[in-house]
Design a protein around this motif. Structure first.
Motif, mmCIF file in Angstrom:
data_model
loop_
_atom_site.group_PDB
_atom_site.id
_atom_site.type_symbol
_atom_site.label_atom_id
_atom_site.label_comp_id
_atom_site.label_asym_id
_atom_site.label_seq_id
_atom_site.Cartn_x
_atom_site.Cartn_y
_atom_site.Cartn_z
ATOM 1 N N SER A 143 28.462 42.208 -27.976
ATOM 2 C CA SER A 143 28.966 42.734 -29.246
ATOM 3 C C SER A 143 28.470 41.855 -30.382
ATOM 4 N N LEU A 144 28.627 42.332 -31.610
ATOM 5 C CA LEU A 144 28.226 41.528 -32.762
ATOM 6 C C LEU A 144 29.005 40.224 -32.828
ATOM 7 N N SER A 145 30.297 40.289 -32.531
ATOM 8 C CA SER A 145 31.106 39.073 -32.590
ATOM 9 C C SER A 145 30.675 38.070 -31.527
ATOM 10 N N GLU A 146 30.303 38.554 -30.346
ATOM 11 C CA GLU A 146 29.821 37.644 -29.300
ATOM 12 C C GLU A 146 28.505 36.996 -29.714
ATOM 13 N N LEU A 147 27.628 37.774 -30.345
ATOM 14 C CA LEU A 147 26.365 37.209 -30.827
ATOM 15 C C LEU A 147 26.612 36.188 -31.931
ATOM 16 N N ALA A 148 27.610 36.454 -32.775
ATOM 17 C CA ALA A 148 27.948 35.499 -33.823
ATOM 18 C C ALA A 148 28.435 34.184 -33.223
ATOM 19 N N THR A 149 29.232 34.280 -32.173
ATOM 20 C CA THR A 149 29.764 33.078 -31.523
ATOM 21 C C THR A 149 28.652 32.248 -30.894
ATOM 22 N N THR A 150 27.735 32.916 -30.183
ATOM 23 C CA THR A 150 26.689 32.175 -29.468
ATOM 24 C C THR A 150 25.578 31.689 -30.394
ATOM 25 N N SER A 151 25.295 32.429 -31.458
ATOM 26 C CA SER A 151 24.185 32.059 -32.347
ATOM 27 C C SER A 151 24.606 31.181 -33.508
ATOM 28 N N GLY A 152 25.886 31.291 -33.922
ATOM 29 C CA GLY A 152 26.342 30.545 -35.076
ATOM 30 C C GLY A 152 25.969 31.167 -36.410
ATOM 31 N N LEU A 153 25.386 32.375 -36.357
ATOM 32 C CA LEU A 153 24.991 33.050 -37.589
ATOM 33 C C LEU A 153 26.157 33.859 -38.154
ATOM 34 N N PRO A 154 26.189 34.092 -39.460
ATOM 35 C CA PRO A 154 27.244 34.929 -40.057
ATOM 36 C C PRO A 154 27.110 36.372 -39.576
ATOM 37 N N LEU A 155 28.238 37.052 -39.476
ATOM 38 C CA LEU A 155 28.220 38.443 -39.039
ATOM 39 C C LEU A 155 27.348 39.348 -39.912
ATOM 40 N N PRO A 156 27.392 39.232 -41.251
ATOM 41 C CA PRO A 156 26.527 40.097 -42.062
ATOM 42 C C PRO A 156 25.041 39.915 -41.748
ATOM 43 N N THR A 157 24.630 38.668 -41.498
ATOM 44 C CA THR A 157 23.233 38.411 -41.148
ATOM 45 C C THR A 157 22.881 39.055 -39.815
ATOM 46 N N ILE A 158 23.765 38.888 -38.832
ATOM 47 C CA ILE A 158 23.514 39.484 -37.514
ATOM 48 C C ILE A 158 23.463 40.999 -37.623
ATOM 49 N N HIS A 159 24.372 41.564 -38.401
ATOM 50 C CA HIS A 159 24.404 43.018 -38.532
ATOM 51 C C HIS A 159 23.096 43.542 -39.127
ATOM 52 N N ARG A 160 22.576 42.872 -40.147
ATOM 53 C CA ARG A 160 21.322 43.319 -40.754
ATOM 54 C C ARG A 160 20.160 43.220 -39.767
ATOM 55 N N LEU A 161 20.090 42.100 -39.059
ATOM 56 C CA LEU A 161 18.995 41.918 -38.109
ATOM 57 C C LEU A 161 19.086 42.920 -36.954
ATOM 58 N N ILE A 162 20.283 43.098 -36.431
ATOM 59 C CA ILE A 162 20.463 44.027 -35.315
ATOM 60 C C ILE A 162 20.145 45.454 -35.757
ATOM 61 N N ARG A 163 20.547 45.821 -36.960
ATOM 62 C CA ARG A 163 20.260 47.169 -37.447
ATOM 63 C C ARG A 163 18.748 47.399 -37.523
ATOM 64 N N THR A 164 18.008 46.364 -37.948
ATOM 65 C CA THR A 164 16.550 46.468 -37.983
ATOM 66 C C THR A 164 15.981 46.620 -36.581
ATOM 67 N N LEU A 165 16.475 45.822 -35.629
ATOM 68 C CA LEU A 165 15.982 45.882 -34.252
ATOM 69 C C LEU A 165 16.318 47.224 -33.600
ATOM 70 N N VAL A 166 17.455 47.785 -33.941
ATOM 71 C CA VAL A 166 17.815 49.113 -33.433
ATOM 72 C C VAL A 166 16.838 50.154 -33.964
ATOM 73 N N THR A 167 16.550 50.085 -35.262
ATOM 74 C CA THR A 167 15.612 51.039 -35.871
ATOM 75 C C THR A 167 14.235 50.965 -35.211
ATOM 76 N N LEU A 168 13.818 49.763 -34.866
ATOM 77 C CA LEU A 168 12.511 49.571 -34.247
ATOM 78 C C LEU A 168 12.506 49.907 -32.757
ATOM 79 N N GLY A 169 13.683 50.061 -32.160
ATOM 80 C CA GLY A 169 13.758 50.402 -30.742
ATOM 81 C C GLY A 169 13.851 49.223 -29.806
ATOM 82 N N TYR A 170 13.969 48.003 -30.346
ATOM 83 C CA TYR A 170 14.060 46.819 -29.494
ATOM 84 C C TYR A 170 15.496 46.507 -29.086
#
Length: 264
Positions: A43-70
């Motif tokens: 989940s986004l929250s799990e990625l935030a915990t393991t990466s230490g990145l803010p949730l808004p940053t993770i959400h933007r990056l993940i949304r881009t990766l979803v759009t690209l199919g990765y």
């Protein structure tokens, strides 16, 4: 596909260069690796915990990766690795096998038995290169063949390099089916054997995948992916005394593969 949205999203990240790379790209690849470390789903929250990145940053990056199919979003709103990574992974594995083949050939010339290179792809072992021995009676594993790791020497060698919690999670997903009467089918027994493999630096397949076949495998530590190199042959030729004799050769090739990967 129009990638302008994806580029704009990445540009919203800090464009500072870090160790020669764009920070947003480093973060995106880090999230992919953390998804892989989590078994391919988080989940986004799990990625935030393991990466230490803010949730808004993770959400933007993940949304881009979803759009690209990765990355793919499941119906439960958790995220998994996307199908576009399959082609990249398979191509990289084939290239890794091509790159390793000369060293496998040297190993075969030295020990006179079949040499293999395998990688861990998801929950499975996949053979990416093989050089057969010159004996008329020899072992043959088709390049591209996939097997569960618990019943193979290369699989056990690679599992020995993983945190035990990750191994337990993998075994829960795959189970431990018996390929032969010698296959380890008890999780506790397998975990104990992995500790021994970690200490001595190599794994043995004692007719666990195929009756009458012995295999010695060594993990390639520091390569581009989790991998292992092995020598396999009939038990009548690949005796325990022969294993002791050829072990230094297999260890040396595994180290050369790791060294080449580190300088590639």
């Amino acid at each position: 596909m129009d990638y302008s949205f994806c580029i704009a999203e990445l540009q919203r990240e800090e464009p500072h260069v870090s160790t020669g790379g764009v920070q947003s790209l480093q973060r995106a690849f880090d999230l992919l690796e953390r998804l892989a470390d989590a078994g391919g789903e988080a989940s986004l929250s799990e990625l935030a915990t393991t990466s230490g990145l803010p949730l808004p940053t993770i959400h933007r990056l993940i949304r881009t990766l979803v759009t690209l199919g990765y990355v793919r979003q499941n119906s439960n709103r958790r995220y998994t690795l996307g199908s576009r990574l399959i082609r990249l992974g398979e191509t990289a594995s084939r290239q890794y096998g091509t790159w390793a083949r000369p060293l496998l050939s040297q190993l075969v010339d030295s020990v006179e038995e079949t040499a293999n290179l395998a990688v861990l792809d998801g929950d499975e072992v996949v053979y990416v290169a093989q050089v057969p021995s010159k004996h008329s009676m020899r072992m043959f594993t088709e390049v591209g063949r996939r097997l569960l790791p618990h019943g193979t020497g290369v699989g056990k060698a690679m599992l020995s390099q993983l945190p035990r919690a990750d191994v337990r999670a993998l075994l829960e997903r795959t189970g431990l089916p018996a390929y032969t009467s010698n296959t380890i089918t008890d999780a506790s027994e397998l975990l104990d054997s992995l500790d021994e493999i970690s200490e001595r630096g190599f794994a043995l397949d004692e007719s666990e995948q195929e009756l009458g076949v012995r295999c010695i495998a060594v993990p390639v530590v520091g390569g581009p992916t989790l991998a292992a190199v092995s020598v396999s042959g009939p038990e009548g030729r690949l005796t325990k005394e022969a294993v002791n004799r050829i072990l230094p050769e297999v260890l040396a090739v595994a180290k050369r593969l790791a060294d080449q990967a580190a300088t590639a």
